[in-house]
Design a protein around this motif. Sequence first.
Motif, PDB file in Angstrom:
ATOM      1  N   ILE A 190       0.825  -1.201   0.000  1.00  0.00           N
ATOM      2  CA  ILE A 190       0.000   0.000   0.000  1.00  0.00           C
ATOM      3  C   ILE A 190       0.860   1.251   0.000  1.00  0.00           C
ATOM      4  O   ILE A 190       0.611   2.203  -0.755  1.00  0.00           O
ATOM      5  CB  ILE A 190      -0.963  -0.022   1.212  1.00  0.00           C
ATOM      6  N   GLU A 191       1.909   1.257   0.828  1.00  0.00           N
ATOM      7  CA  GLU A 191       2.769   2.436   0.903  1.00  0.00           C
ATOM      8  C   GLU A 191       3.596   2.617  -0.363  1.00  0.00           C
ATOM      9  O   GLU A 191       3.904   3.751  -0.756  1.00  0.00           O
ATOM     10  CB  GLU A 191       3.664   2.346   2.137  1.00  0.00           C
ATOM     11  N   ARG A 192       3.937   1.523  -1.030  1.00  0.00           N
ATOM     12  CA  ARG A 192       4.628   1.656  -2.316  1.00  0.00           C
ATOM     13  C   ARG A 192       3.730   2.349  -3.340  1.00  0.00           C
ATOM     14  O   ARG A 192       4.205   3.108  -4.190  1.00  0.00           O
ATOM     15  CB  ARG A 192       5.051   0.284  -2.851  1.00  0.00           C
ATOM     16  N   TYR A 193       2.436   2.108  -3.245  1.00  0.00           N
ATOM     17  CA  TYR A 193       1.479   2.633  -4.225  1.00  0.00           C
ATOM     18  C   TYR A 193       1.013   4.039  -3.872  1.00  0.00           C
ATOM     19  O   TYR A 193       0.902   4.909  -4.743  1.00  0.00           O
ATOM     20  CB  TYR A 193       0.283   1.684  -4.300  1.00  0.00           C
ATOM     21  N   PHE A 194       0.733   4.277  -2.582  1.00  0.00           N
ATOM     22  CA  PHE A 194       0.130   5.538  -2.150  1.00  0.00           C
ATOM     23  C   PHE A 194       1.041   6.409  -1.289  1.00  0.00           C
ATOM     24  O   PHE A 194       0.662   7.526  -0.946  1.00  0.00           O
ATOM     25  CB  PHE A 194      -1.150   5.270  -1.348  1.00  0.00           C
ATOM     26  N   GLY A 195       2.189   5.912  -0.895  1.00  0.00           N
ATOM     27  CA  GLY A 195       3.035   6.674   0.007  1.00  0.00           C
ATOM     28  C   GLY A 195       2.601   6.508   1.451  1.00  0.00           C
ATOM     29  O   GLY A 195       2.014   5.484   1.827  1.00  0.00           O
ATOM     30  N   SER A 196       2.832   7.506   2.267  1.00  0.00           N
ATOM     31  CA  SER A 196       2.608   7.398   3.716  1.00  0.00           C
ATOM     32  C   SER A 196       1.143   7.409   4.119  1.00  0.00           C
ATOM     33  O   SER A 196       0.816   7.135   5.267  1.00  0.00           O
ATOM     34  CB  SER A 196       3.315   8.556   4.421  1.00  0.00           C
ATOM     35  N   PHE A 200      -3.186  12.321  -0.168  1.00  0.00           N
ATOM     36  CA  PHE A 200      -3.241  11.556  -1.407  1.00  0.00           C
ATOM     37  C   PHE A 200      -2.076  11.961  -2.320  1.00  0.00           C
ATOM     38  O   PHE A 200      -1.721  13.139  -2.397  1.00  0.00           O
ATOM     39  CB  PHE A 200      -4.571  11.793  -2.131  1.00  0.00           C
ATOM     40  N   PRO A 201      -1.465  10.995  -3.017  1.00  0.00           N
ATOM     41  CA  PRO A 201      -0.482  11.361  -4.037  1.00  0.00           C
ATOM     42  C   PRO A 201      -1.229  11.887  -5.259  1.00  0.00           C
ATOM     43  O   PRO A 201      -2.241  11.313  -5.672  1.00  0.00           O
ATOM     44  CB  PRO A 201       0.230  10.036  -4.336  1.00  0.00           C
ATOM     45  N   GLU A 202      -0.763  12.977  -5.819  1.00  0.00           N
ATOM     46  CA  GLU A 202      -1.497  13.630  -6.908  1.00  0.00           C
ATOM     47  C   GLU A 202      -1.784  12.674  -8.062  1.00  0.00           C
ATOM     48  O   GLU A 202      -2.872  12.704  -8.653  1.00  0.00           O
ATOM     49  CB  GLU A 202      -0.719  14.847  -7.412  1.00  0.00           C
ATOM     50  N   HIS A 203      -0.832  11.795  -8.376  1.00  0.00           N
ATOM     51  CA  HIS A 203      -1.029  10.896  -9.512  1.00  0.00           C
ATOM     52  C   HIS A 203      -1.990   9.742  -9.184  1.00  0.00           C
ATOM     53  O   HIS A 203      -2.347   8.969 -10.075  1.00  0.00           O
ATOM     54  CB  HIS A 203       0.308  10.347 -10.014  1.00  0.00           C
ATOM     55  N   ARG A 204      -2.415   9.640  -7.912  1.00  0.00           N
ATOM     56  CA  ARG A 204      -3.418   8.634  -7.534  1.00  0.00           C
ATOM     57  C   ARG A 204      -4.699   9.312  -7.046  1.00  0.00           C
ATOM     58  O   ARG A 204      -5.512   8.690  -6.374  1.00  0.00           O
ATOM     59  CB  ARG A 204      -2.890   7.742  -6.403  1.00  0.00           C
ATOM     60  N   ARG A 205      -4.874  10.572  -7.387  1.00  0.00           N
ATOM     61  CA  ARG A 205      -5.946  11.358  -6.784  1.00  0.00           C
ATOM     62  C   ARG A 205      -7.337  10.895  -7.208  1.00  0.00           C
ATOM     63  O   ARG A 205      -8.266  10.907  -6.399  1.00  0.00           O
ATOM     64  CB  ARG A 205      -5.763  12.830  -7.147  1.00  0.00           C
ATOM     65  N   TYR A 206      -7.507  10.474  -8.453  1.00  0.00           N
ATOM     66  CA  TYR A 206      -8.841  10.184  -8.975  1.00  0.00           C
ATOM     67  C   TYR A 206      -9.082   8.681  -9.124  1.00  0.00           C
ATOM     68  O   TYR A 206      -8.191   7.937  -9.526  1.00  0.00           O
ATOM     69  CB  TYR A 206      -9.048  10.877 -10.323  1.00  0.00           C
ATOM     70  N   GLU A 207     -10.288   8.259  -8.797  1.00  0.00           N
ATOM     71  CA  GLU A 207     -10.766   6.907  -9.106  1.00  0.00           C
ATOM     72  C   GLU A 207     -11.636   7.035 -10.352  1.00  0.00           C
ATOM     73  O   GLU A 207     -12.692   7.668 -10.317  1.00  0.00           O
ATOM     74  CB  GLU A 207     -11.588   6.357  -7.943  1.00  0.00           C
ATOM     75  N   SER A 208     -11.197   6.434 -11.440  1.00  0.00           N
ATOM     76  CA  SER A 208     -11.870   6.646 -12.718  1.00  0.00           C
ATOM     77  C   SER A 208     -12.293   5.323 -13.342  1.00  0.00           C
ATOM     78  O   SER A 208     -11.588   4.309 -13.223  1.00  0.00           O
ATOM     79  CB  SER A 208     -10.960   7.418 -13.686  1.00  0.00           C
ATOM     80  N   PHE A 209     -13.423   5.376 -14.052  1.00  0.00           N
ATOM     81  CA  PHE A 209     -14.031   4.172 -14.617  1.00  0.00           C
ATOM     82  C   PHE A 209     -14.593   4.479 -16.004  1.00  0.00           C
ATOM     83  O   PHE A 209     -15.227   5.512 -16.221  1.00  0.00           O
ATOM     84  CB  PHE A 209     -15.156   3.666 -13.709  1.00  0.00           C
ATOM     85  N   VAL A 210     -14.356   3.557 -16.910  1.00  0.00           N
ATOM     86  CA  VAL A 210     -14.855   3.646 -18.282  1.00  0.00           C
ATOM     87  C   VAL A 210     -16.142   2.836 -18.386  1.00  0.00           C
ATOM     88  O   VAL A 210     -16.238   1.738 -17.815  1.00  0.00           O
ATOM     89  CB  VAL A 210     -13.792   3.106 -19.257  1.00  0.00           C
ATOM     90  N   LEU A 211     -17.121   3.380 -19.089  1.00  0.00           N
ATOM     91  CA  LEU A 211     -18.346   2.630 -19.346  1.00  0.00           C
ATOM     92  C   LEU A 211     -18.064   1.627 -20.456  1.00  0.00           C
ATOM     93  O   LEU A 211     -17.888   1.997 -21.624  1.00  0.00           O
ATOM     94  CB  LEU A 211     -19.476   3.581 -19.750  1.00  0.00           C
ATOM     95  N   ALA A 212     -18.000   0.355 -20.109  1.00  0.00           N
ATOM     96  CA  ALA A 212     -17.627  -0.686 -21.071  1.00  0.00           C
ATOM     97  C   ALA A 212     -18.824  -1.233 -21.834  1.00  0.00           C
ATOM     98  O   ALA A 212     -18.703  -1.596 -23.012  1.00  0.00           O
ATOM     99  CB  ALA A 212     -16.930  -1.833 -20.350  1.00  0.00           C
ATOM    100  N   TRP A 213     -19.971  -1.288 -21.172  1.00  0.00           N
ATOM    101  CA  TRP A 213     -21.144  -1.952 -21.768  1.00  0.00           C
ATOM    102  C   TRP A 213     -22.398  -1.373 -21.138  1.00  0.00           C
ATOM    103  O   TRP A 213     -22.434  -1.154 -19.919  1.00  0.00           O
ATOM    104  CB  TRP A 213     -21.036  -3.453 -21.484  1.00  0.00           C
ATOM    105  N   GLU A 214     -23.384  -1.094 -21.962  1.00  0.00           N
ATOM    106  CA  GLU A 214     -24.655  -0.602 -21.451  1.00  0.00           C
ATOM    107  C   GLU A 214     -25.794  -1.191 -22.268  1.00  0.00           C
ATOM    108  O   GLU A 214     -25.939  -0.921 -23.457  1.00  0.00           O
ATOM    109  CB  GLU A 214     -24.734   0.925 -21.499  1.00  0.00           C
ATOM    110  N   GLN A 215     -26.555  -2.064 -21.639  1.00  0.00           N
ATOM    111  CA  GLN A 215     -27.738  -2.668 -22.247  1.00  0.00           C
ATOM    112  C   GLN A 215     -27.463  -3.187 -23.655  1.00  0.00           C
ATOM    113  O   GLN A 215     -28.186  -2.897 -24.600  1.00  0.00           O
ATOM    114  CB  GLN A 215     -28.890  -1.662 -22.242  1.00  0.00           C
ATOM    115  N   GLY A 216     -26.390  -3.969 -23.768  1.00  0.00           N
ATOM    116  CA  GLY A 216     -26.069  -4.639 -25.023  1.00  0.00           C
ATOM    117  C   GLY A 216     -25.129  -3.895 -25.937  1.00  0.00           C
ATOM    118  O   GLY A 216     -24.703  -4.448 -26.961  1.00  0.00           O
ATOM    119  N   ILE A 217     -24.772  -2.664 -25.602  1.00  0.00           N
ATOM    120  CA  ILE A 217     -23.890  -1.873 -26.453  1.00  0.00           C
ATOM    121  C   ILE A 217     -22.521  -1.751 -25.792  1.00  0.00           C
ATOM    122  O   ILE A 217     -22.418  -1.340 -24.632  1.00  0.00           O
ATOM    123  CB  ILE A 217     -24.474  -0.468 -26.706  1.00  0.00           C
TER     124      ILE A 217
END
Length: 232
Positions: A190-196, A200-217
């Motif tokens: 955890i500390e290797r990824y996020f530090g102490s 928050f480390p700036e490069h880990r600030r956002y949790e982001s998600f792509v819409l992969a599939w929606e009702q068959g599309i």
Amino acid sequence: MNQTAAFIYAHPDDETFLSGCLIRQLADRGAKPILLLATKGDAGKKNGSLQQATNEELAAVRVKEMDKAAHILGLSLVEHLGYPDGKLNTVPTEAAVEAILAFINTHQPENVFTFGEDGGNGHPDHIAISKLTTSAATSGRCPSVRRLFYVASETLLTQGLSPAISVDTEPNWAVKAAALRAHDSQMLAIERYFGSLASFPEHRRYESFVLAWEQGIWFPPVTGEASKSVPK
């Protein structure tokens, strides 16, 4: 908001690394976030007093840590499939898909979150749970599911896809940090990824998600409707 959102990952702590603040936001807004883990993390790093622990002993510790993190994040329930950590790509595919289908159809989520096809960092277990979850969620056998989201990764972003959801962790960093600390056996990773964890480390600030599939599309254009039931 009373929608159920299912997070389906490989190991205890994946949920906090990738989506801790999203889960807390959902819970705070009246939704029902739930978690299914393919393994109990029995092949994870063994820190401190756990260095001589067996895989079974480590698994028991990590399940307890997961329970603590779940309480912090507001998860309504956590279930473990108990497959061997590090060997998820050797599990019989049909049986694993059926287990995920059973979880989905029992709890009826509208939105499902998992890794993208590259597993985010190429981890074989992450890739395997992505394939299994995608097969289940898009099979037509779980009618409650309207959308499947993938954790945004460099692979997806370089393909020209934009996040449908991007959560700033700054307002809830204290919650995410507390949930990360709950996974104490994995603190070195955890500390290797996020530090102490002090901030928050700036490069880990956002949790982001792509819409992969929606009702068959597959990978539909992102609209207001696409993310209506999850916070952006």
